[in-house]
Write a protein that holds these residues in place. Sequence first.
Motif, PDB file in Angstrom:
ATOM      1  N   LEU A  13       0.828  -1.210   0.000  1.00  0.00           N
ATOM      2  CA  LEU A  13       0.000   0.000   0.000  1.00  0.00           C
ATOM      3  C   LEU A  13       0.868   1.267   0.000  1.00  0.00           C
ATOM      4  CD1 LEU A  13      -2.772  -1.107   2.545  1.00  0.00           C
ATOM      5  CD2 LEU A  13      -2.916  -1.047   0.039  1.00  0.00           C
ATOM      6  N   ILE A  14       1.960   1.219   0.753  1.00  0.00           N
ATOM      7  CA  ILE A  14       2.864   2.376   0.743  1.00  0.00           C
ATOM      8  C   ILE A  14       3.494   2.546  -0.638  1.00  0.00           C
ATOM      9  CG2 ILE A  14       4.961   3.342   1.759  1.00  0.00           C
ATOM     10  CD1 ILE A  14       4.288   1.851   4.341  1.00  0.00           C
ATOM     11  N   GLY A  15       3.779   1.430  -1.311  1.00  0.00           N
ATOM     12  CA  GLY A  15       4.372   1.503  -2.635  1.00  0.00           C
ATOM     13  C   GLY A  15       3.474   2.140  -3.682  1.00  0.00           C
ATOM     14  N   LEU A  16       2.172   2.246  -3.380  1.00  0.00           N
ATOM     15  CA  LEU A  16       1.272   2.899  -4.332  1.00  0.00           C
ATOM     16  C   LEU A  16       1.534   4.393  -4.438  1.00  0.00           C
ATOM     17  CD1 LEU A  16      -2.122   1.128  -3.515  1.00  0.00           C
ATOM     18  CD2 LEU A  16      -0.509   0.609  -5.360  1.00  0.00           C
ATOM     19  N   PHE A  17       2.150   4.987  -3.439  1.00  0.00           N
ATOM     20  CA  PHE A  17       2.396   6.437  -3.493  1.00  0.00           C
ATOM     21  C   PHE A  17       3.457   6.793  -4.530  1.00  0.00           C
ATOM     22  CE2 PHE A  17       0.244   6.003   0.555  1.00  0.00           C
ATOM     23  CZ  PHE A  17      -0.607   7.100   0.547  1.00  0.00           C
ATOM     24  N   PRO A  18       4.605   6.098  -4.610  1.00  0.00           N
ATOM     25  CA  PRO A  18       5.512   6.398  -5.727  1.00  0.00           C
ATOM     26  C   PRO A  18       4.883   6.139  -7.096  1.00  0.00           C
ATOM     27  CG  PRO A  18       6.686   5.236  -3.986  1.00  0.00           C
ATOM     28  CD  PRO A  18       5.231   5.201  -3.628  1.00  0.00           C
ATOM     29  N   VAL A  19       4.058   5.075  -7.177  1.00  0.00           N
ATOM     30  CA  VAL A  19       3.380   4.811  -8.443  1.00  0.00           C
ATOM     31  C   VAL A  19       2.426   5.954  -8.784  1.00  0.00           C
ATOM     32  CG1 VAL A  19       1.797   3.259  -9.641  1.00  0.00           C
ATOM     33  CG2 VAL A  19       3.602   2.319  -8.189  1.00  0.00           C
ATOM     34  N   GLY A  20       1.659   6.395  -7.791  1.00  0.00           N
ATOM     35  CA  GLY A  20       0.753   7.512  -8.029  1.00  0.00           C
ATOM     36  C   GLY A  20       1.493   8.785  -8.406  1.00  0.00           C
ATOM     37  N   THR A  21       2.682   8.974  -7.837  1.00  0.00           N
ATOM     38  CA  THR A  21       3.481  10.145  -8.204  1.00  0.00           C
ATOM     39  C   THR A  21       3.883  10.093  -9.673  1.00  0.00           C
ATOM     40  OG1 THR A  21       4.336  10.319  -5.951  1.00  0.00           O
ATOM     41  CG2 THR A  21       5.591  11.407  -7.691  1.00  0.00           C
ATOM     42  N   ALA A  22       4.322   8.910 -10.126  1.00  0.00           N
ATOM     43  CA  ALA A  22       4.701   8.778 -11.537  1.00  0.00           C
ATOM     44  C   ALA A  22       3.497   8.995 -12.456  1.00  0.00           C
ATOM     45  CB  ALA A  22       5.323   7.407 -11.781  1.00  0.00           C
ATOM     46  N   VAL A  23       2.335   8.484 -12.064  1.00  0.00           N
ATOM     47  CA  VAL A  23       1.129   8.699 -12.864  1.00  0.00           C
ATOM     48  C   VAL A  23       0.784  10.191 -12.911  1.00  0.00           C
ATOM     49  CG1 VAL A  23      -1.359   8.266 -12.966  1.00  0.00           C
ATOM     50  CG2 VAL A  23       0.212   6.392 -12.463  1.00  0.00           C
ATOM     51  N   ALA A  24       0.899  10.867 -11.781  1.00  0.00           N
ATOM     52  CA  ALA A  24       0.605  12.307 -11.751  1.00  0.00           C
ATOM     53  C   ALA A  24       1.563  13.089 -12.637  1.00  0.00           C
ATOM     54  CB  ALA A  24       0.678  12.815 -10.311  1.00  0.00           C
ATOM     55  N   VAL A  25       2.843  12.716 -12.648  1.00  0.00           N
ATOM     56  CA  VAL A  25       3.808  13.396 -13.505  1.00  0.00           C
ATOM     57  C   VAL A  25       3.473  13.157 -14.972  1.00  0.00           C
ATOM     58  CG1 VAL A  25       6.231  13.435 -14.204  1.00  0.00           C
ATOM     59  CG2 VAL A  25       5.635  13.373 -11.782  1.00  0.00           C
ATOM     60  N   ALA A  26       3.107  11.906 -15.313  1.00  0.00           N
ATOM     61  CA  ALA A  26       2.744  11.609 -16.700  1.00  0.00           C
ATOM     62  C   ALA A  26       1.512  12.402 -17.132  1.00  0.00           C
ATOM     63  CB  ALA A  26       2.504  10.110 -16.872  1.00  0.00           C
ATOM     64  N   LEU A  27       0.530  12.529 -16.243  1.00  0.00           N
ATOM     65  CA  LEU A  27      -0.666  13.311 -16.573  1.00  0.00           C
ATOM     66  C   LEU A  27      -0.331  14.798 -16.701  1.00  0.00           C
ATOM     67  CD1 LEU A  27      -3.299  11.601 -14.245  1.00  0.00           C
ATOM     68  CD2 LEU A  27      -3.178  11.459 -16.737  1.00  0.00           C
ATOM     69  N   MET A  28       0.533  15.296 -15.837  1.00  0.00           N
ATOM     70  CA  MET A  28       0.921  16.698 -15.916  1.00  0.00           C
ATOM     71  C   MET A  28       1.602  17.001 -17.237  1.00  0.00           C
ATOM     72  SD  MET A  28       3.482  18.828 -13.392  1.00  0.00           S
ATOM     73  CE  MET A  28       4.927  17.996 -14.054  1.00  0.00           C
ATOM     74  N   ARG A  29       2.438  16.072 -17.714  1.00  0.00           N
ATOM     75  CA  ARG A  29       3.147  16.306 -18.967  1.00  0.00           C
ATOM     76  C   ARG A  29       2.223  16.257 -20.173  1.00  0.00           C
ATOM     77  NH1 ARG A  29       6.793  12.949 -20.731  1.00  0.00           N
ATOM     78  NH2 ARG A  29       7.903  14.577 -21.851  1.00  0.00           N
ATOM     79  N   LYS A  30       1.029  15.708 -20.014  1.00  0.00           N
ATOM     80  CA  LYS A  30       0.051  15.759 -21.093  1.00  0.00           C
ATOM     81  C   LYS A  30      -0.291  17.207 -21.460  1.00  0.00           C
ATOM     82  CE  LYS A  30      -1.201  11.406 -21.949  1.00  0.00           C
ATOM     83  NZ  LYS A  30      -1.262  10.793 -23.300  1.00  0.00           N
ATOM     84  N   PHE A  31      -0.141  18.105 -20.495  1.00  0.00           N
ATOM     85  CA  PHE A  31      -0.489  19.506 -20.720  1.00  0.00           C
ATOM     86  C   PHE A  31       0.752  20.402 -20.821  1.00  0.00           C
ATOM     87  CE2 PHE A  31      -3.841  17.426 -18.302  1.00  0.00           C
ATOM     88  CZ  PHE A  31      -4.954  17.687 -19.073  1.00  0.00           C
ATOM     89  N   THR A  32       1.816  20.045 -20.110  1.00  0.00           N
ATOM     90  CA  THR A  32       3.010  20.900 -20.092  1.00  0.00           C
ATOM     91  C   THR A  32       4.086  20.450 -21.057  1.00  0.00           C
ATOM     92  OG1 THR A  32       4.026  19.617 -18.286  1.00  0.00           O
ATOM     93  CG2 THR A  32       2.579  21.463 -17.676  1.00  0.00           C
ATOM     94  N   GLY A  33       4.048  19.192 -21.517  1.00  0.00           N
ATOM     95  CA  GLY A  33       5.092  18.710 -22.419  1.00  0.00           C
ATOM     96  C   GLY A  33       6.445  18.712 -21.739  1.00  0.00           C
ATOM     97  N   ASN A  34       7.415  19.305 -22.380  1.00  0.00           N
ATOM     98  CA  ASN A  34       8.781  19.366 -21.849  1.00  0.00           C
ATOM     99  C   ASN A  34       9.098  20.725 -21.251  1.00  0.00           C
ATOM    100  OD1 ASN A  34       9.257  16.722 -22.647  1.00  0.00           O
ATOM    101  ND2 ASN A  34      10.033  17.330 -24.655  1.00  0.00           N
ATOM    102  N   ARG A  35       8.097  21.411 -20.743  1.00  0.00           N
ATOM    103  CA  ARG A  35       8.317  22.724 -20.136  1.00  0.00           C
ATOM    104  C   ARG A  35       8.721  22.517 -18.682  1.00  0.00           C
ATOM    105  NH1 ARG A  35       3.520  24.596 -20.588  1.00  0.00           N
ATOM    106  NH2 ARG A  35       3.722  25.116 -22.786  1.00  0.00           N
ATOM    107  N   TYR A  36       9.998  22.615 -18.392  1.00  0.00           N
ATOM    108  CA  TYR A  36      10.506  22.392 -17.040  1.00  0.00           C
ATOM    109  C   TYR A  36      11.078  23.690 -16.480  1.00  0.00           C
ATOM    110  CZ  TYR A  36      10.019  17.480 -18.230  1.00  0.00           C
ATOM    111  OH  TYR A  36       9.509  16.270 -18.606  1.00  0.00           O
ATOM    112  N   HIS A  37      10.218  24.630 -16.252  1.00  0.00           N
ATOM    113  CA  HIS A  37      10.632  25.880 -15.631  1.00  0.00           C
ATOM    114  C   HIS A  37       9.404  26.476 -14.951  1.00  0.00           C
ATOM    115  CE1 HIS A  37       8.584  28.086 -18.862  1.00  0.00           C
ATOM    116  NE2 HIS A  37       9.166  27.250 -19.705  1.00  0.00           N
TER     117      HIS A  37
END
Length: 581
Positions: free
Chosen positions: A35-59
């Motif tokens: 169950l604790i391991g789901l948090f890193p997985v959820g973090t990666a999913v959130a980053v992937a979803l965020m990049r759907k809108f931001t692309g490679n904008r890292y600033h």
Amino acid sequence: MESIASALLSFAYQLFQPGFWPGDWAWATSMAGALIGLFPVGTAVAVALMRKFTGNRYHGGALAALAVLGVIGMLLIPWFLAAGVSSVFRANFRGDSAGLSGAEVAALKQDYGAGPQVEYLGGGRNIYETLFYPSGNAFSYGLYLVGLVGLPVLILLAVMLLGRLALRRGPKWPGRILWGSFVVFLLVCAGVEANVAVHLWLGFLPATVLGVIPVALVGPPSWSTIERSDRRPERAPAREEEPQQQPVHVHPREPEAAPPPPPPPPPAKQYAPTSVAPAQEPPTELAATPGPMPVPAPPGSAQQGSSRFRRVRRLGHGGFGTVWEAVDTQLGRTVALKIAHAPDPETEERMQREARALAALSHPNCVRVYDLVKEPDGLALVMEYLEGQPLAEIVDNGGPLDDVAAGRLWATVASALSAAHSKGVLHRDIKPSNIIVDPQGVAHLIDFGIARSRGDSKLTATGMMVGTPDYVAPETAAGAPASPASDAWQLAATVSYALTGQPPRGTRETPMAALMAAARAEAPTHLPRQSVHARLLAASLDPQPRNRPTLNVVYREVEGWLSRAGTSPDGPVTKLVPRQQ
């Protein structure tokens, strides 16, 4: 902290409590680790979803959001829960229930062969003491090394894979924020009970490995999103403030200083022998509103039957016209003369459209148009004559190109096509025979004979297919209108041919069979598997236009690889020996 951790343990105990060695609470701890391991997985999913809108904008906000997600999801929450679980077991060992129910405390005191579970999980040493101050036999210490070092290393690799998947189609350095935070989490867990940590890692590992599935399902951002994020914002031109006029006091005894001489004009830009200097005036108006058509000479006049162009030899013969090598007798230069087969209105309109398309372009790797004239046997398009060989002939005679040469070809023609698309012009028939490689090894895109500008009507002869079946994009073969994505598909198919010597879908017995294979969007079967461009080629040949990288993205990807390989896209595709006249 203990209240939240005890609630997590109680929930895990209800989900998974097998009654065998070393005990039901030990395996419930492994479930808590999952169950604790789901948090890193959820973090990666959130980053992937965020990049759907931001692309490679890292600033700015995007980088701050990525850092917050990494620190919270990879470090703080997992450490908070893991330390809390260990604290609950230690409290029960000291006689404090720490939020567990009476039945759960009673079950924690049962013995399944490894001693009472409350002592097994809460009465031992922590990770730091177990690893650096070993006590007992070497066998138990080896098991602890596997559980306390080997398992975390495997989990770290899985977390790094999650980060790579979440950051697909972009730079990899932001992944350090994710897995770097997880490394800190593993280090700060040194105070967790050793037996508790082993069982937490046993549940943590499968959770992170299986977490690859949802991150992969989210998918990377679209190529259009990546291109928008890579595009630098245009700066508004600074307003030039008019200088305030200050009163000038002139002394009659002092002679006025002579004004400074004007700066010399900048030197004209030098181009390579095979390059085409851009026109001084923007060609947009010429492409949109071509000049009046030349009026043929009246019958019986002195000009009837005469021509300023002396034809040398026939270069090619296509569906719409014949191309000749000719000499302009007035200017004394060699040109390519494309003459329509039949002087009907549709063919003339087609030739005018080709002239507009080429006149709108100013790129050193696109054939240059000079004029549109009336010849005795029809309307003629006067173009730049390119000495060289078609790419198809080069590959047929000399074999496939290597990765460097193919990369230069791809980057060069992608840049030319991108310039055409910026003018609203689609080529629609990119194939190996429409790319000429000059004696210096520079590739040139020719034959915009079926090019069409936005807003032009579709002009095709009855029963004639637009494009070449072996190199036509699936959506175009199925009847959809051409687009920049279809040009990108055809260019990728041409590059694949340059690397393998065969079209990406292979050859068919008849053109109709090739067209049917394209319309069915059959998967490419003859891609270069060992090439460094294989991944980008597979993406560019995707049957869905929205999934293909744009030509600008392709240029940046290939140019980046060429730069890392110690070369540049400006080099020759191949060296040729000029044909003997």
